[in-house]
Write a protein that holds these residues in place. Structure first.
Motif, PDB file in Angstrom:
ATOM      1  N   SER A  66       0.815  -1.220   0.000  1.00 58.45           N
ATOM      2  CA  SER A  66       0.000   0.000   0.000  1.00 58.45           C
ATOM      3  C   SER A  66       0.846   1.265   0.000  1.00 58.45           C
ATOM      4  CB  SER A  66      -0.960   0.003   1.201  1.00 58.45           C
ATOM      5  OG  SER A  66      -0.257   0.212   2.414  1.00 58.45           O
ATOM      6  N   ASP A  67       2.120   1.164   0.391  1.00 63.09           N
ATOM      7  CA  ASP A  67       3.039   2.306   0.313  1.00 63.09           C
ATOM      8  C   ASP A  67       3.569   2.503  -1.107  1.00 63.09           C
ATOM      9  OD1 ASP A  67       2.978   3.149   2.987  1.00 63.09           O
ATOM     10  OD2 ASP A  67       4.482   1.676   3.582  1.00 63.09           O
ATOM     11  N   ARG A  68       3.340   1.534  -1.995  1.00 70.78           N
ATOM     12  CA  ARG A  68       4.011   1.549  -3.298  1.00 70.78           C
ATOM     13  C   ARG A  68       3.084   1.446  -4.498  1.00 70.78           C
ATOM     14  NH1 ARG A  68       7.030  -0.323   0.630  1.00 70.78           N
ATOM     15  NH2 ARG A  68       9.306   0.002   0.595  1.00 70.78           N
ATOM     16  N   PHE A  69       1.863   0.923  -4.331  1.00 63.77           N
ATOM     17  CA  PHE A  69       1.004   0.672  -5.476  1.00 63.77           C
ATOM     18  C   PHE A  69      -0.373   1.306  -5.272  1.00 63.77           C
ATOM     19  CE2 PHE A  69       4.066  -2.849  -5.419  1.00 63.77           C
ATOM     20  CZ  PHE A  69       4.560  -2.757  -6.708  1.00 63.77           C
ATOM     21  N   ASN A  70      -1.157   1.315  -6.344  1.00 65.35           N
ATOM     22  CA  ASN A  70      -2.499   1.891  -6.331  1.00 65.35           C
ATOM     23  C   ASN A  70      -3.388   1.109  -5.360  1.00 65.35           C
ATOM     24  OD1 ASN A  70      -5.276   2.433  -7.022  1.00 65.35           O
ATOM     25  ND2 ASN A  70      -4.519   3.398  -8.900  1.00 65.35           N
ATOM     26  N   ASN A  71      -3.867   1.789  -4.332  1.00 72.47           N
ATOM     27  CA  ASN A  71      -4.619   1.100  -3.282  1.00 72.47           C
ATOM     28  C   ASN A  71      -5.998   0.639  -3.743  1.00 72.47           C
ATOM     29  OD1 ASN A  71      -3.130   1.328  -0.428  1.00 72.47           O
ATOM     30  ND2 ASN A  71      -2.606   3.097  -1.670  1.00 72.47           N
ATOM     31  N   ARG A  72      -6.588   1.337  -4.708  1.00 73.64           N
ATOM     32  CA  ARG A  72      -7.875   0.879  -5.254  1.00 73.64           C
ATOM     33  C   ARG A  72      -7.715  -0.477  -5.933  1.00 73.64           C
ATOM     34  NH1 ARG A  72      -9.446   3.513  -9.413  1.00 73.64           N
ATOM     35  NH2 ARG A  72      -7.584   4.770  -9.734  1.00 73.64           N
ATOM     36  N   VAL A  73      -6.642  -0.620  -6.692  1.00 75.04           N
ATOM     37  CA  VAL A  73      -6.403  -1.878  -7.403  1.00 75.04           C
ATOM     38  C   VAL A  73      -6.106  -3.006  -6.416  1.00 75.04           C
ATOM     39  CG1 VAL A  73      -4.920  -3.038  -9.082  1.00 75.04           C
ATOM     40  CG2 VAL A  73      -5.629  -0.675  -9.474  1.00 75.04           C
ATOM     41  N   LEU A  74      -5.337  -2.691  -5.374  1.00 76.19           N
ATOM     42  CA  LEU A  74      -5.084  -3.706  -4.344  1.00 76.19           C
ATOM     43  C   LEU A  74      -6.396  -4.191  -3.735  1.00 76.19           C
ATOM     44  CD1 LEU A  74      -2.022  -2.182  -2.439  1.00 76.19           C
ATOM     45  CD2 LEU A  74      -1.995  -4.078  -4.073  1.00 76.19           C
ATOM     46  N   LEU A  75      -7.292  -3.259  -3.385  1.00 75.09           N
ATOM     47  CA  LEU A  75      -8.573  -3.655  -2.795  1.00 75.09           C
ATOM     48  C   LEU A  75      -9.410  -4.484  -3.771  1.00 75.09           C
ATOM     49  CD1 LEU A  75      -9.648  -0.450  -0.820  1.00 75.09           C
ATOM     50  CD2 LEU A  75      -8.872  -2.629   0.122  1.00 75.09           C
ATOM     51  N   PHE A  76      -9.369  -4.149  -5.046  1.00 76.19           N
ATOM     52  CA  PHE A  76     -10.102  -4.934  -6.049  1.00 76.19           C
ATOM     53  C   PHE A  76      -9.676  -6.403  -6.002  1.00 76.19           C
ATOM     54  CE2 PHE A  76      -9.858  -6.916 -10.256  1.00 76.19           C
ATOM     55  CZ  PHE A  76     -11.202  -6.943 -10.610  1.00 76.19           C
ATOM     56  N   TRP A  77      -8.365  -6.639  -5.965  1.00 74.84           N
ATOM     57  CA  TRP A  77      -7.882  -8.013  -5.933  1.00 74.84           C
ATOM     58  C   TRP A  77      -8.194  -8.688  -4.602  1.00 74.84           C
ATOM     59  CZ3 TRP A  77      -6.819 -10.768  -9.944  1.00 74.84           C
ATOM     60  CH2 TRP A  77      -6.393 -10.154 -11.134  1.00 74.84           C
ATOM     61  N   TYR A  78      -8.060  -7.966  -3.509  1.00 78.32           N
ATOM     62  CA  TYR A  78      -8.324  -8.572  -2.198  1.00 78.32           C
ATOM     63  C   TYR A  78      -9.775  -9.028  -2.083  1.00 78.32           C
ATOM     64  CZ  TYR A  78      -3.881  -6.396  -0.756  1.00 78.32           C
ATOM     65  OH  TYR A  78      -2.573  -6.002  -0.654  1.00 78.32           O
ATOM     66  N   TYR A  79     -10.714  -8.140  -2.427  1.00 75.12           N
ATOM     67  CA  TYR A  79     -12.125  -8.515  -2.312  1.00 75.12           C
ATOM     68  C   TYR A  79     -12.501  -9.586  -3.332  1.00 75.12           C
ATOM     69  CZ  TYR A  79     -13.270  -4.763   0.974  1.00 75.12           C
ATOM     70  OH  TYR A  79     -13.346  -3.960   2.081  1.00 75.12           O
ATOM     71  N   GLY A  80     -11.976  -9.472  -4.547  1.00 72.97           N
ATOM     72  CA  GLY A  80     -12.310 -10.465  -5.568  1.00 72.97           C
ATOM     73  C   GLY A  80     -11.830 -11.860  -5.201  1.00 72.97           C
ATOM     74  N   LEU A  81     -10.581 -11.979  -4.747  1.00 72.58           N
ATOM     75  CA  LEU A  81     -10.041 -13.289  -4.368  1.00 72.58           C
ATOM     76  C   LEU A  81     -10.734 -13.851  -3.131  1.00 72.58           C
ATOM     77  CD1 LEU A  81      -6.249 -12.629  -5.022  1.00 72.58           C
ATOM     78  CD2 LEU A  81      -7.784 -14.070  -6.380  1.00 72.58           C
ATOM     79  N   ARG A  82     -11.085 -12.977  -2.178  1.00 71.53           N
ATOM     80  CA  ARG A  82     -11.813 -13.457  -1.002  1.00 71.53           C
ATOM     81  C   ARG A  82     -13.183 -14.005  -1.408  1.00 71.53           C
ATOM     82  NH1 ARG A  82     -13.063  -9.219   3.594  1.00 71.53           N
ATOM     83  NH2 ARG A  82     -10.797  -9.070   3.541  1.00 71.53           N
ATOM     84  N   GLY A  83     -13.861 -13.314  -2.334  1.00 70.19           N
ATOM     85  CA  GLY A  83     -15.165 -13.793  -2.792  1.00 70.19           C
ATOM     86  C   GLY A  83     -15.068 -15.165  -3.443  1.00 70.19           C
ATOM     87  N   LEU A  84     -14.055 -15.360  -4.287  1.00 71.76           N
ATOM     88  CA  LEU A  84     -13.883 -16.663  -4.933  1.00 71.76           C
ATOM     89  C   LEU A  84     -13.583 -17.755  -3.909  1.00 71.76           C
ATOM     90  CD1 LEU A  84     -11.809 -15.591  -8.068  1.00 71.76           C
ATOM     91  CD2 LEU A  84     -14.241 -16.172  -7.969  1.00 71.76           C
ATOM     92  N   ALA A  85     -12.775 -17.425  -2.887  1.00 73.91           N
ATOM     93  CA  ALA A  85     -12.470 -18.409  -1.842  1.00 73.91           C
ATOM     94  C   ALA A  85     -13.725 -18.826  -1.090  1.00 73.91           C
ATOM     95  CB  ALA A  85     -11.436 -17.833  -0.877  1.00 73.91           C
ATOM     96  N   LEU A  86     -14.592 -17.870  -0.781  1.00 73.15           N
ATOM     97  CA  LEU A  86     -15.822 -18.197  -0.054  1.00 73.15           C
ATOM     98  C   LEU A  86     -16.780 -19.016  -0.909  1.00 73.15           C
ATOM     99  CD1 LEU A  86     -16.347 -14.806   1.791  1.00 73.15           C
ATOM    100  CD2 LEU A  86     -16.037 -17.033   2.890  1.00 73.15           C
ATOM    101  N   LEU A  87     -16.867 -18.717  -2.195  1.00 68.73           N
ATOM    102  CA  LEU A  87     -17.717 -19.520  -3.066  1.00 68.73           C
ATOM    103  C   LEU A  87     -17.212 -20.960  -3.169  1.00 68.73           C
ATOM    104  CD1 LEU A  87     -18.399 -16.960  -5.949  1.00 68.73           C
ATOM    105  CD2 LEU A  87     -19.988 -17.680  -4.162  1.00 68.73           C
TER     106      LEU A  87
END
Length: 429
Positions: A301-322
């Motif tokens: 988060s100190d180095r990259f776009n935080n919106r994009v990081l959140l997109f991947w975090y929520y997307g991967l968590r959703g797939l794991a729960l499914l």
């Protein structure tokens, strides 16, 4: 206390900033908070068997806990400005230790709602993420993402340290020794906070971490009523679309972590023939993985776009729960695979969310605004804790609740891409 902190800084030397001691103390407090908040999930089945309570009643108490944990956040941040960081945290730890200890004698459902719902929920709301954000904003000019990642990871470490031990204790001795052990752990932290946690870097003769030596300390505003301060900051924040995007995405974060998996996972494992110790061990493994994932998230988060990081975090968590309902039947490639992917992602969302909040609202208002955003997190957690219990009681399975949680994460992944699209940076003051 000030003499002790000055002595500690002298012993550390000029090349080691006391900010990292403040982070270590905050880590300890948040670790114990996380362990305390995870305790009811270990005791859920034992409470049902020992006191004859149903799962909906227990879930209701935990839902109150989760809601107050979030609602207290902004007022806690404002109280830290009004009464002082150290004093506010000490009062919260004392209330927390007393409430947990008293629950050893509870016999009625309302007592659990009062002790674990109202008192524990309120006290842990003071000593959790909002507290961490306040420490980071007061002590750091640079490396804020890394520091917040370390503090957020304390939640994972709390599970790693507490859950297997507590689950074994429940299995061998019942739930009552568990609450006394947790109360003792809370009490141990109190003298460390009293002796070693200064209010600000200036109290030990330092600038913020990352500021040049000799930088004058930022002026401290006149102390105001914490309730009025919390609501005045909220009044400014709600006019911003980014506040609502952060609030509702963090609602989903809470619903799919603390609220659902944190509350119901061990009981869910029981539905598939896994005893509480094995369920707690899987949860602890996810906690260990999150220690890595969330610390790395802070660095990223100190180095990259935080919106994009959140997109991947929520997307991967959703797939794991499914994937989770199927994971229980796939042996080695089932639950361990879920634990790895979900564990690395558990609360990796926190450092980018804190960073975006600071970018949009500035370092002065950010801790209180983040407190309100944490309210969304815990309202989501409360909603999911209760909904999971209701669906399990009526359907006899957690599958529908799990699929619903996965879909929520995928929706949040799309939502976060609209946060702070202008890339603005609010003034620090």
């Amino acid at each position: 206390m000030q003499a002790v902190t000055h002595w500690a800084q002298r012993r550390l030397g000029a090349h080691f900033h006391y900010a990292w001691v403040a982070v270590a103390l905050a880590f300890l407090i948040m670790l114990i908070t996380a362990g305390t908040r995870a305790t009811p999930s270990v005791m859920m089945v034992a409470l049902e068997e020992s006191l004859g309570w149903d799962r909906i009643s227990i879930s209701l108490a935990l839902s109150i806990n989760l809601a107050l944990f979030g609602l207290v956040g902004p007022f806690a941040a404002a109280a830290m400005e009004r009464f002082g960081l150290r004093r506010t945290v000490l009062v919260a730890l004392f209330v927390l230790a007393v409430a947990v200890a008293l629950s050893n004698w509870m016999q009625q459902r309302w007592q659990m709602s009062l002790l674990w719902g109202v008192l524990v929920g309120s006290a842990t709301g003071v000593t959790a993420m909002t507290f961490g954000a306040t420490v980071v904003n007061r002590w750091f000019k640079t490396r804020r993402g890394l520091a917040m990642g370390l503090l957020t990871a304390s939640s994972a470490t709390g599970q790693l340290v507490f859950l297997p031990f507590l689950a074994s204790l429940v299995e061998s001795s019942g739930w009552r020794p568990v609450v006394l052990s947790v109360a003792a752990a809370i009490a141990v932290a109190i003298p460390f906070v009293f002796l070693l946690l200064p209010e600000r870097p200036a109290q030990v003769g330092l600038a913020l971490y990352g500021e040049p030596e000799g930088t004058p300390p930022a002026p401290v505003e006149a102390r105001r009523n914490p309730v009025a301060l919390a609501f005045s900051v909220l009044g400014r924040a709600v006019k911003e679309r980014d506040f609502w995007l952060l609030f509702f995405s963090f609602f989903v974060c809470g619903a799919t972590t603390n609220g659902y998996i944190g509350t119901h996972f061990i009981a869910m494992c029981g539905d598939y023939g896994l005893d509480p110790v094995k369920g707690a061990s899987v949860l602890a493994a996810m906690g260990a993985l999150d220690l890595v994932g969330t610390t790395a998230s802070g660095w990223l988060s100190d180095r990259f776009n935080n919106r994009v990081l959140l997109f991947w975090y929520y997307g991967l968590r959703g797939l794991a729960l499914l994937y989770l309902p199927a994971a229980f039947g796939l042996g080695y490639f089932g639950l361990p695979v879920f634990a790895v992917f979900y564990g690395l992602d558990w609360i990796a969302t926190v450092p980018p969310t804190v960073r975006l909040t600071t970018d949009v609202f500035g370092s002065r208002d950010a801790p209180i605004v983040f407190g309100w955003i944490v309210t969304g997190h815990q309202l989501g957690a409360a909603f999911s804790a209760l909904l999971g219990g209701v669906l399990r009681a009526n359907l006899g399975t957690y599958t529908l609740a799990t699929m619903f949680s996965g879909v929520l994460c995928l929706l949040a992944a799309v939502m976060v891409l609209r946060i702070n699209r202008q890339g603005r940076l609010a003034p620090a003051g």
